[in-house]
Write a protein that holds these residues in place. Structure first.
Motif, short mmCIF file in Angstrom:
data_model
loop_
_atom_site.label_atom_id
_atom_site.label_comp_id
_atom_site.label_asym_id
_atom_site.label_seq_id
_atom_site.Cartn_x
_atom_site.Cartn_y
_atom_site.Cartn_z
N ALA A 24 30.50 49.33 -45.44
CA ALA A 24 30.61 50.13 -44.16
C ALA A 24 30.10 51.44 -44.05
N THR A 25 30.23 52.25 -45.32
CA THR A 25 30.00 53.51 -45.38
C THR A 25 28.14 53.57 -45.58
N ALA A 94 19.34 50.61 -50.58
CA ALA A 94 19.74 51.67 -51.33
C ALA A 94 20.99 52.45 -51.43
N ALA A 95 21.52 52.60 -50.41
CA ALA A 95 22.81 53.29 -50.10
C ALA A 95 23.81 52.46 -50.60
N LEU A 96 23.84 51.22 -50.76
CA LEU A 96 24.96 50.51 -51.34
C LEU A 96 25.26 50.76 -53.04
N GLY A 97 24.31 51.54 -53.45
CA GLY A 97 24.37 52.02 -54.83
C GLY A 97 25.13 53.16 -54.91
N GLY A 98 25.40 53.86 -53.57
CA GLY A 98 26.18 55.09 -53.65
C GLY A 98 25.41 56.14 -52.55
N VAL A 99 26.35 56.53 -51.75
CA VAL A 99 25.72 57.46 -50.63
C VAL A 99 25.20 58.93 -51.27
N ARG A 100 25.90 59.51 -52.12
CA ARG A 100 25.39 60.73 -52.88
C ARG A 100 24.05 60.34 -53.43
N GLY A 136 8.77 55.31 -49.91
CA GLY A 136 9.77 56.02 -51.04
C GLY A 136 10.77 55.19 -51.35
N LEU A 137 11.62 54.56 -50.51
CA LEU A 137 12.69 53.72 -50.61
C LEU A 137 12.44 52.40 -51.10
N PHE A 138 11.07 51.96 -50.93
CA PHE A 138 10.61 50.79 -51.29
C PHE A 138 10.46 50.73 -52.79
N GLY A 139 9.55 51.92 -53.19
CA GLY A 139 9.36 52.06 -54.29
C GLY A 139 10.65 52.33 -55.32
N TYR A 140 11.58 52.89 -54.75
CA TYR A 140 12.90 53.07 -55.59
C TYR A 140 13.58 51.81 -55.66
#
Length: 221
Positions: A24-25, A94-100, A136-140
């Motif tokens: 959700a976050t 990407a955000a599933l791995g942590g928002v910070r 960038g997010l793709f590469g990440y």
């Protein structure tokens, strides 16, 4: 006893609650980011495209201040729409791995990509758009699993690469007219670098973290 057992059996396990909260976050943060792009473009249209002046014109010292805002501005709603879909998908994963950690990756990619555009884009151009961040997010995502040595993230990266790899290769081709392939390329490189710079340490914490008014033709990213 039966009633007490029924209450206990209906409780949601802590791990599942944390998983739901994480999903959700992540969804809320990425949806908010994409909503911001649409709001900014609406403001741009209502002000006679005044915000277009905050794109990046290369190798002008005063334009360094536009490196960050340019990543969130666009040249029309079609431009925003083109970036919104992949940004939602890649951003959520990407955000599933942590928002910070996700926000640190976004900041890293925006700054590195923007500086790259400022350094090497053709003279007298004006570059803006979030596609540098998308690349960038793709590469990440592709590199994250290898940086963290996590099999599940490696699998996610392989699926992302197989699904969007050909589009990314086309996006970094210099043959395209009116598109900042430089912004795409620097974004891609920055995303891969971010996966390693911000990789998770043995304790589970990510490392500390170490986009285009100008004149001339506009290039999108």
């Amino acid at each position: 006893m039966g009633g007490a057992g029924g209450v206990g059996g209906g409780a949601v396990p802590a791990g599942r609650r944390r998983g739901r909260t994480r999903v959700a976050t992540a969804a809320a943060v990425v949806a908010g980011l994409v909503a911001l792009l649409w709001v900014l473009e609406a403001v741009d249209v209502l002000t006679g495209h005044a915000l277009d002046a905050y794109g990046v014109s290369p190798r002008e010292v005063a334009e360094l201040r536009d490196v960050v805002p340019s990543a969130f501005l666009h040249f029309g709603f079609d431009h925003v729409a083109a970036n919104s879909g992949p940004l939602l998908v890649f951003g959520f994963l990407a955000a599933l791995g942590g928002v910070r950690r996700f926000l640190a990756v976004v900041a890293f990619v925006v700054v590195v990509d923007g500086l790259g555009v400022w350094l090497v884009s053709p003279a007298y151009t004006n570059t803006a758009g979030a596609s540098g961040l998308v690349f960038g997010l793709f590469g990440y995502l592709v590199a994250r699993g290898f940086a963290d040595r996590r099999a599940l993230d490696v699998l996610v990266g392989l699926v992302v690469a197989a699904s969007w790899g050909s589009t990314v290769l086309l996006g970094i081709s210099p043959a395209q007219s009116g598109v900042s392939w430089q912004g795409h390329l620097f974004g891609l490189v920055a995303g891969v670098a971010a996966a390693f710079v911000l990789r998770r340490r043995p304790g589970g914490r990510p490392g500390a973290p170490a986009y285009g008014g100008g004149t001339g033709p506009a290039t999108v990213r």
